[in-house]
Design a protein around this motif. Structure first.
Motif, PDB file in Angstrom:
ATOM      1  N   VAL A 100       0.851  -1.184   0.000  1.00  0.00           N
ATOM      2  CA  VAL A 100       0.000   0.000   0.000  1.00  0.00           C
ATOM      3  C   VAL A 100       0.887   1.236   0.000  1.00  0.00           C
ATOM      4  N   LEU A 101       0.319   2.317  -0.420  1.00  0.00           N
ATOM      5  CA  LEU A 101       1.060   3.569  -0.453  1.00  0.00           C
ATOM      6  C   LEU A 101       0.111   4.683  -0.049  1.00  0.00           C
ATOM      7  N   GLY A 102       0.505   5.483   0.918  1.00  0.00           N
ATOM      8  CA  GLY A 102      -0.277   6.649   1.302  1.00  0.00           C
ATOM      9  C   GLY A 102      -1.489   6.363   2.166  1.00  0.00           C
ATOM     10  N   ILE A 103      -1.546   5.194   2.794  1.00  0.00           N
ATOM     11  CA  ILE A 103      -2.712   4.844   3.619  1.00  0.00           C
ATOM     12  C   ILE A 103      -2.309   4.831   5.083  1.00  0.00           C
ATOM     13  N   ASP A 104      -3.077   5.548   5.894  1.00  0.00           N
ATOM     14  CA  ASP A 104      -2.847   5.610   7.335  1.00  0.00           C
ATOM     15  C   ASP A 104      -3.523   4.434   8.038  1.00  0.00           C
ATOM     16  N   ARG A 105      -4.804   4.190   7.698  1.00  0.00           N
ATOM     17  CA  ARG A 105      -5.526   3.061   8.270  1.00  0.00           C
ATOM     18  C   ARG A 105      -6.725   2.721   7.386  1.00  0.00           C
ATOM     19  N   VAL A 106      -7.271   1.541   7.633  1.00  0.00           N
ATOM     20  CA  VAL A 106      -8.411   1.043   6.867  1.00  0.00           C
ATOM     21  C   VAL A 106      -9.435   0.490   7.850  1.00  0.00           C
ATOM     22  N   LYS A 107     -10.697   0.702   7.550  1.00  0.00           N
ATOM     23  CA  LYS A 107     -11.777   0.140   8.361  1.00  0.00           C
ATOM     24  C   LYS A 107     -12.703  -0.611   7.412  1.00  0.00           C
ATOM     25  N   ALA A 108     -12.870  -1.903   7.660  1.00  0.00           N
ATOM     26  CA  ALA A 108     -13.704  -2.730   6.789  1.00  0.00           C
ATOM     27  C   ALA A 108     -14.807  -3.393   7.601  1.00  0.00           C
ATOM     28  N   SER A 109     -15.989  -3.506   7.001  1.00  0.00           N
ATOM     29  CA  SER A 109     -17.096  -4.195   7.673  1.00  0.00           C
ATOM     30  C   SER A 109     -18.091  -4.730   6.656  1.00  0.00           C
ATOM     31  N   VAL A 110     -18.691  -5.859   7.010  1.00  0.00           N
ATOM     32  CA  VAL A 110     -19.830  -6.381   6.266  1.00  0.00           C
ATOM     33  C   VAL A 110     -21.051  -5.725   6.883  1.00  0.00           C
ATOM     34  N   ARG A 111     -21.903  -5.150   6.029  1.00  0.00           N
ATOM     35  CA  ARG A 111     -23.095  -4.462   6.509  1.00  0.00           C
ATOM     36  C   ARG A 111     -24.339  -5.154   5.948  1.00  0.00           C
ATOM     37  N   VAL A 112     -25.288  -5.411   6.827  1.00  0.00           N
ATOM     38  CA  VAL A 112     -26.591  -5.945   6.446  1.00  0.00           C
ATOM     39  C   VAL A 112     -27.599  -4.946   6.990  1.00  0.00           C
TER      40      VAL A 112
END
Length: 161
Positions: free
Chosen positions: A24-36
Motif C-alpha cells: 500500500v502507499l499513502g494509507i494511514d488506516r483502513v476500516k472494513a465491515s460487512v453491513r446488512v
C-alpha cells in the motif's frame, strides 16, 4: 484498430507501479465491515441465519452506538474486521470474508430481503493512495454477492476524526 504497442502487459504495469513494502502507499488506516441493513431488520434473526454474532447491531429507531445519540433510520447488522490497524485493504476484506464461512445459500436467501455490502473506509496519510485486491478476494466478494462500497478520506479528514 488500436496499436498493440500501446497496450502495457501486466508485467510492465507491475514494474512501473509505485508500491511500498506492505503493498500500500499513502494509507494511514483502513476500516472494513460487512453491513446488512433494512428498515425492518431484526439483528437477532440475521445472526441466527448466518451463525455468527455481529460486532454491533441496532433496529430502526434505536439510538445509534457512537453516533452521539442519533436515532437509527434503518436496522443494521455489522461485522467489522479484526485486523485492527492493518493498512492493507485486501487483508481486512479477506479477514471478513473468511469469518463468514457460511453456506452461500443462506446469504442468497438473506439478500432477498435486506441489503448486504462490504464497506471499506480508507484513510489517506498523504495526497495519493494505492492499494489492490487479490483475485481470490474479488472472487469471494462475487460469490457472496456483495457490492464493495468505498469511503476515501483525505489527510485533513483524519485530523478531524
Amino acid at each position: 484498430m488500436m496499436d498493440p504497442s500501446l497496450i502495457q502487459s501486466p508485467e510492465m504495469k507491475l514494474e512501473t507501479s509505485v508500491k511500498s513494502d506492505d503493498g500500500v502507499l499513502g494509507i494511514d488506516r483502513v476500516k472494513a465491515s460487512v453491513r446488512v441493513f433494512s428498515p425492518e431488520l431484526e439483528p437477532d434473526a440475521v445472526s441466527k441465519a448466518l451463525g455468527i454474532e455481529p460486532t454491533s447491531s441496532w433496529r430502526k429507531g434505536d439510538p445509534r452506538p457512537s453516533n452521539r445519540g442519533r436515532v437509527a433510520r434503518t436496522g443494521m447488522w455489522l461485522l467489522e474486521s479484526r485486523s485492527g490497524a492493518e493498512k492493507e485493504p485486501d487483508s481486512q476484506v479477506s479477514d471478513l470474508l473468511n469469518r463468514l464461512n457460511v453456506d452461500l445459500a443462506a446469504w442468497r436467501e438473506l439478500r432477498g430481503t435486506v441489503t448486504c455490502d462490504l464497506y471499506l473506509g480508507v484513510f489517506q496519510n498523504d495526497g495519493d493512495a494505492f492499494f489492490e485486491f487479490k483475485p481470490e478476494t474479488l472472487r469471494l466478494l462475487g460469490e457472496y454477492g456483495f457490492a464493495l462500497c468505498f469511503s476515501i478520506y483525505g489527510p485533513e479528514e483524519i485530523a478531524d476524526s
